[in-house]
Design a protein around this motif. Structure first.
Motif, PDB file in Angstrom:
ATOM      1  N   ASN A  59     -18.402  15.745 -26.429  1.00 40.98           N
ATOM      2  CA  ASN A  59     -16.854  15.804 -26.642  1.00 40.98           C
ATOM      3  C   ASN A  59     -16.252  16.682 -25.158  1.00 40.98           C
ATOM      4  O   ASN A  59     -15.633  17.450 -25.121  1.00 40.98           O
ATOM      5  CB  ASN A  59     -16.674  17.291 -27.527  1.00 40.98           C
ATOM      6  N   GLY A  64     -11.713  19.097 -28.125  1.00 47.11           N
ATOM      7  CA  GLY A  64     -11.588  19.556 -29.644  1.00 47.11           C
ATOM      8  C   GLY A  64     -11.438  21.414 -29.382  1.00 47.11           C
ATOM      9  O   GLY A  64     -11.873  21.728 -30.671  1.00 47.11           O
ATOM     10  N   ALA A  92     -18.407  22.208 -27.258  1.00 42.29           N
ATOM     11  CA  ALA A  92     -18.723  20.697 -26.565  1.00 42.29           C
ATOM     12  C   ALA A  92     -19.861  20.936 -25.857  1.00 42.29           C
ATOM     13  O   ALA A  92     -20.370  22.184 -25.198  1.00 42.29           O
ATOM     14  CB  ALA A  92     -17.749  20.548 -25.807  1.00 42.29           C
TER      15      ALA A  92
END
Length: 431
Positions: free
Chosen positions: A329, A349, A414
């Motif tokens: 991510n 995200g 992430a």
């Protein structure tokens, strides 16, 4: 990777150390008639070498076919024949693969086979020297995969196994690092006296600088480096070339196309050539290396370096790889860089306007402290990613860094990685 690797017997000129191919019987027996019969010229060109594309052969034969048949006495521009043909990853090529052919002195490429086949740029000549110096393996017009610079590949002379103290491509990164392409002042009429050693240290040798032809005569205006007379004369060399089916007189190469622009001035080095230590003047260009060995016989004092061989040994040797784990991510640019680089990371995200915790772990597993970390938002329609920039410096330890992101409201996470590279065997000076 696929293709064919061929080996042919070589012999070495003890004066120059340059590999020369044994001429085949067909060349020796046909030499006299070659000078008078265009039909035989055509036939032998079709048989000379094992080319994977007729377009590669057409480019090669202009400068090097006259050398192979003995019509011209000079060093090779490409090499006696190709030694490796394959397809290599390239983003803009069909199916992400482009055709390549390796020669002693360089690599040819057909990147876009749908282009005009009559164009002078249908067959290109890679920026191999820049890649080896900076460690950036080009896999697309704007994509570079970071590797170690070619720290065990001498720019001139024998391989490193018998030439351990020779200047390598990495020596020139150690010399100027990210500043490699920095413009140099016009030094026309000055002399090339600078020396360089493997670790990148610079000195001077006035005696070598007093030799004939090592005065600078041309200041290249694009990247702004100086070219000495011995190299400038070589770049503009005229002689027998092969065009169509005929030997004609003309300029051997278009040097800005064949060489690229110089990325250094000229430096004296000591290197082993066929087991004998010699003083060699070298200059690095984007695509090629030129060497001047005063003790060589004419017309082999100036030669093209074996950049194709060097690059092949660098590209296909896993010891130059950097194993960076897959980002989660997140995007990192660059994924690896030398001390002094700024690492940019985007983590995705998250929800709008939430606070993000950020932790960077050093190669020894400890939290990173005392480095500039700046949070940014570059999305004008909403805060959907979190961006940071990490400033490294000359004292940043080399190794793999891990950075964790966590949204304090969403709980989303992430994970990203980047390398700070130290070149094995080199103590890089501060940038």
């Amino acid at each position: 990777m696929f293709g064919k690797l061929t080996f042919r017997p070589k012999r070495h000129n003890p004066a120059s150390g340059t590999a020369q191919v044994r001429r085949s019987t067909q060349f020796r027996l046909g030499l006299m008639s070659l000078m008078f019969t265009s039909l035989l010229l055509t036939t032998l060109v079709a048989q000379a070498g094992d080319f994977s594309s007729p377009f590669f052969r057409s480019v090669w034969q202009r400068a090097d076919y006259p050398v192979v048949i003995g019509a011209a006495q000079r060093g090779f521009t490409w090499g006696p024949d190709p030694f490796f043909s394959s397809f290599e990853p390239y983003a803009e090529s069909p199916n992400g693969q482009r055709r390549v052919e390796y020669f002693d002195k360089a690599r040819m490429e057909i990147t876009r086979p749908d282009f005009n086949k009559n164009s002078a740029y249908y067959v290109t000549n890679g920026l191999l020297v820049k890649e080896m110096v900076l460690g950036g393996l080009q896999s697309g017009d704007h994509i570079f995969d970071q590797r170690y610079p070619a720290y065990d590949v001498p720019v001139a002379g024998d391989p490193v196994e018998g030439n351990p103290d020779a200047v390598t491509y990495a020596s020139f990164y150690a010399l100027s690092g990210a500043q490699l392409l920095n413009p140099q002042n016009d030094r026309t009429n000055e002399r090339a006296t600078e020396t360089i050693v493997k670790g990148g240290g610079i000195g001077r040798n006035e005696l070598l600088g007093s030799l004939e032809g090592v005065n600078y005569v041309y200041h290249e205006k694009t990247l702004k480096h100086n070219i000495p007379k011995v190299f400038f004369d070589f770049l503009n060399l005229t002689g027998q070339i092969f065009v169509g089916n005929n030997l004609v007189f003309g300029r051997v190469v278009d040097w800005t196309s064949a060489m690229g622009y110089p990325i250094t001035d000229a430096y004296w080095t000591k290197t082993s050539v066929a087991g004998t230590t010699r003083d060699v003047l070298v200059q690095l260009y984007e695509r090629r290396v030129l060497t001047y060995t005063p003790t060589n016989p004419d017309p082999y004092k100036v030669e093209m370096g074996n950049v194709g061989r060097h690059y092949y040994s660098w590209r296909y040797n896993p010891k130059y790889d950097l194993a960076i784990p897959q980002q989660s991510n997140a995007q990192v640019k660059p994924a690896a860089g030398f001390p002094g680089v700024v690492i940019s990371i985007r983590a995705f995200g998250f929800i709008d306007n939430e606070d993000i915790s950020t932790i960077i772990t050093t190669p020894d597993g400890k939290p990173l402290v005392g480095r500039l970390i700046v949070g940014t938002s570059e999305n004008p329609t909403g805060f959907t990613f979190f961006g940071v920039k990490v400033q490294t410096d000359a004292n940043t330890p080399a190794g793999l860094y891990t950075i964790y992101f966590k949204g304090l409201r969403s709980g989303n996470e992430a994970k990203a990685y980047y390398f700070v590279i130290g070149i094995p065997g080199f103590n890089l000076p501060p940038l």
